[in-house]
Design an enzyme around this catalytic site. Sequence first.
Site, PDB file in Angstrom:
ATOM      1  N   GLU A 239      32.436 -10.402   1.475  1.00 59.11           N
ATOM      2  CA  GLU A 239      32.264  -9.721   3.032  1.00 59.11           C
ATOM      3  C   GLU A 239      30.709 -10.711   3.164  1.00 59.11           C
ATOM      4  O   GLU A 239      29.964 -10.315   2.531  1.00 59.11           O
ATOM      5  CB  GLU A 239      32.028  -8.552   2.895  1.00 59.11           C
ATOM      6  CG  GLU A 239      33.198  -7.509   2.689  1.00 59.11           C
ATOM      7  CD  GLU A 239      33.712  -7.093   4.193  1.00 59.11           C
ATOM      8  OE1 GLU A 239      34.896  -6.550   3.949  1.00 59.11           O
ATOM      9  OE2 GLU A 239      33.355  -7.540   5.012  1.00 59.11           O
ATOM     10  N   CYS A 273      25.404  -7.351   9.465  1.00 56.87           N
ATOM     11  CA  CYS A 273      26.412  -8.568   9.713  1.00 56.87           C
ATOM     12  C   CYS A 273      27.215  -8.361  10.774  1.00 56.87           C
ATOM     13  O   CYS A 273      28.155  -9.407  10.996  1.00 56.87           O
ATOM     14  CB  CYS A 273      27.061  -8.473   8.452  1.00 56.87           C
ATOM     15  SG  CYS A 273      28.030  -7.011   7.933  1.00 56.87           S
TER      16      CYS A 273
HETATM   17  P1  NAD Z   1      22.631 -12.451  -0.853  1.00 55.79           P
HETATM   18  O1  NAD Z   1      23.480 -13.232  -0.724  1.00 55.79           O
HETATM   19  O2  NAD Z   1      21.138 -13.265  -0.820  1.00 55.79           O
HETATM   20  O3  NAD Z   1      22.357 -11.471  -1.981  1.00 55.79           O
HETATM   21  C1  NAD Z   1      23.404 -10.586  -2.116  1.00 55.79           C
HETATM   22  C2  NAD Z   1      23.613 -10.226  -3.408  1.00 55.79           C
HETATM   23  O4  NAD Z   1      24.012 -11.220  -4.446  1.00 55.79           O
HETATM   24  C3  NAD Z   1      22.093  -9.519  -4.122  1.00 55.79           C
HETATM   25  O5  NAD Z   1      22.481  -8.327  -4.710  1.00 55.79           O
HETATM   26  C4  NAD Z   1      21.740 -10.536  -4.986  1.00 55.79           C
HETATM   27  O6  NAD Z   1      20.949 -10.161  -6.230  1.00 55.79           O
HETATM   28  C5  NAD Z   1      23.000 -11.295  -5.556  1.00 55.79           C
HETATM   29  N1  NAD Z   1      23.035 -12.437  -6.019  1.00 55.79           N
HETATM   30  C6  NAD Z   1      22.051 -13.704  -5.816  1.00 55.79           C
HETATM   31  N2  NAD Z   1      22.260 -14.583  -6.591  1.00 55.79           N
HETATM   32  C7  NAD Z   1      23.710 -14.552  -6.930  1.00 55.79           C
HETATM   33  C8  NAD Z   1      24.630 -15.329  -7.895  1.00 55.79           C
HETATM   34  N3  NAD Z   1      24.134 -16.621  -8.156  1.00 55.79           N
HETATM   35  N4  NAD Z   1      25.592 -14.925  -8.168  1.00 55.79           N
HETATM   36  C9  NAD Z   1      26.001 -13.668  -8.053  1.00 55.79           C
HETATM   37  N5  NAD Z   1      25.192 -12.972  -7.091  1.00 55.79           N
HETATM   38  C10 NAD Z   1      24.015 -13.148  -6.614  1.00 55.79           C
HETATM   39  O7  NAD Z   1      22.070 -11.568   0.450  1.00 55.79           O
HETATM   40  P2  NAD Z   1      21.155 -10.742   1.118  1.00 55.79           P
HETATM   41  O8  NAD Z   1      20.193 -11.465   1.500  1.00 55.79           O
HETATM   42  O9  NAD Z   1      21.082  -9.656   0.040  1.00 55.79           O
HETATM   43  O10 NAD Z   1      21.895 -10.153   2.294  1.00 55.79           O
HETATM   44  C11 NAD Z   1      22.064 -10.634   3.655  1.00 55.79           C
HETATM   45  C12 NAD Z   1      23.382 -11.109   3.776  1.00 55.79           C
HETATM   46  O11 NAD Z   1      24.412 -10.359   3.495  1.00 55.79           O
HETATM   47  C13 NAD Z   1      23.607 -11.777   5.219  1.00 55.79           C
HETATM   48  O12 NAD Z   1      24.149 -12.979   5.166  1.00 55.79           O
HETATM   49  C14 NAD Z   1      24.527 -10.918   5.826  1.00 55.79           C
HETATM   50  O13 NAD Z   1      25.253 -11.179   6.945  1.00 55.79           O
HETATM   51  C15 NAD Z   1      25.369 -10.503   4.750  1.00 55.79           C
HETATM   52  N6  NAD Z   1      25.876  -9.216   5.023  1.00 55.79           N
HETATM   53  C16 NAD Z   1      27.401  -9.150   5.107  1.00 55.79           C
HETATM   54  C17 NAD Z   1      27.942  -8.040   5.421  1.00 55.79           C
HETATM   55  C18 NAD Z   1      29.431  -7.775   5.480  1.00 55.79           C
HETATM   56  O14 NAD Z   1      30.057  -6.649   5.194  1.00 55.79           O
HETATM   57  N7  NAD Z   1      30.161  -9.005   5.891  1.00 55.79           N
HETATM   58  C19 NAD Z   1      27.119  -6.618   5.322  1.00 55.79           C
HETATM   59  C20 NAD Z   1      25.754  -6.551   5.123  1.00 55.79           C
HETATM   60  C21 NAD Z   1      25.197  -8.171   4.735  1.00 55.79           C
END
Ligand code: NAD
Length: 387
Positions: A239, A273
């Site tokens: 997502e 999002c």
């Molecule tokens: P992010 O991608 O930076 O981090 C998300 C998660 O991934 C965190 O728990 C982080 O620790 C983990 N992570 C970091 N590096 C990783 C790696 N190499 N491998 C696996 N996991 C790793 O996102 P964020 O800043 O926490 O959240 C904001 C983003 O989330 C925005 O782009 C937003 O659009 C998206 N979002 C999407 C939805 C949806 O339902 N589509 C909902 C909410 C947020």
Amino acid sequence: MGERAAATESIAVRNPATGEEIARVPIDSAGDVAAAVARIRAAQPAWEELGFAGRRAWLYRLRDWMLDNADRIADTMKAETGKVRAESTIEVPYLADQINFYGARAAGMLGERRVRPNSALAATRKLRLRYRPYPVVGLISPWNFPLVLSLGDAIPALMAGAAVAMKPSEVTPLGLNEIVDAWREEIGGPDVIAVVNGGAETATALIDHSDFVGFTGSDVTGKKVMARAAETLTPVSLELGGKDPMVVLEGANLERAANAAAWGGMLNSGQMCISVERIYVEDGAYDEFVDRLTEKVAGLDQGADGEVASCDVGAMTMASQLEKVERQVDEAVAAGARALTGGKRSQGPGQFFQPTVLVDVEPGMSVLEDETFGPVVTVTRVADEEE
Ligand code: NAD
């Protein structure tokens, strides 16, 4: 937060509305993740064996505990995300609703089905479709809705008989840890739910040990998750982010449209999002729509409110996200865009960006093309619906 080998590193969790450090959470190493997953994997067969009604009864107990402790959970949400009070209270009702929804429907969703074979090879056979859970589902979540986007996704998996390990965002781990501690210690639930804490390294280990990975977060990280899961052919669901458009046509009720744009763009400080980021308005509706929207956005109260909900827009949860928003807006303004209201980071200790309406934005500007994830909307005039 579970027993783990003496953690040497920890995460400092800060209140984004005040800048204060509110807790430290030990980081789980790859070995800690392996141990946590092994533990819930061992408990999963009995959970599956319990049957749907048995699992549902446990999740109803979790629901009731969350409802009984909703104020306490909202306090944690408010402290670790910097949301306003009103927005901090919405996660528990969402989770309760999710448990009720699957509680009422999952038996039907999971039920055995007869399948009519199409292939001549199977024409004489009786075919049945049966659902079995992935033994361990790993969930990796962002910070904008720390419970909805972790435990919210765990609920259907648990109802289906899977064990679930969740890695909350390292920016907002507290609420989820509190609830899972309560599952174990106060509710006494089976050992099929685990939380692992940390950043990329912890998440990578979780991917390696899970049978299915659910990821919610940015596109950039989503690609890394998919690549890592490909090494073990582990299925994933992603997502991700986007650049949420809204279209306003002539003849629309512009009062309603402006309300929808202000709400959709500023809810959760725009850290959604499914928010509104860029608005395209047909020429004949443009001036009035922009006036109405600007007035509404300028009238929003921003700040860290107290026990009683008094503010409309809260802080930005992540410091680097605030810098990204500021950079996008500054670059756009330097290139000719105008902020009709807002446009700047607020002074003070907390991480606040003023609710902002930007016009005169052009293709090529990052604020129009890349996800903003902050309290900023752009409005672009278009000649007609076709454009
Ligand atoms: P992010 O991608 O930076 O981090 C998300 C998660 O991934 C965190 O728990 C982080 O620790 C983990 N992570 C970091 N590096 C990783 C790696 N190499 N491998 C696996 N996991 C790793 O996102 P964020 O800043 O926490 O959240 C904001 C983003 O989330 C925005 O782009 C937003 O659009 C998206 N979002 C999407 C939805 C949806 O339902 N589509 C909902 C909410 C947020």
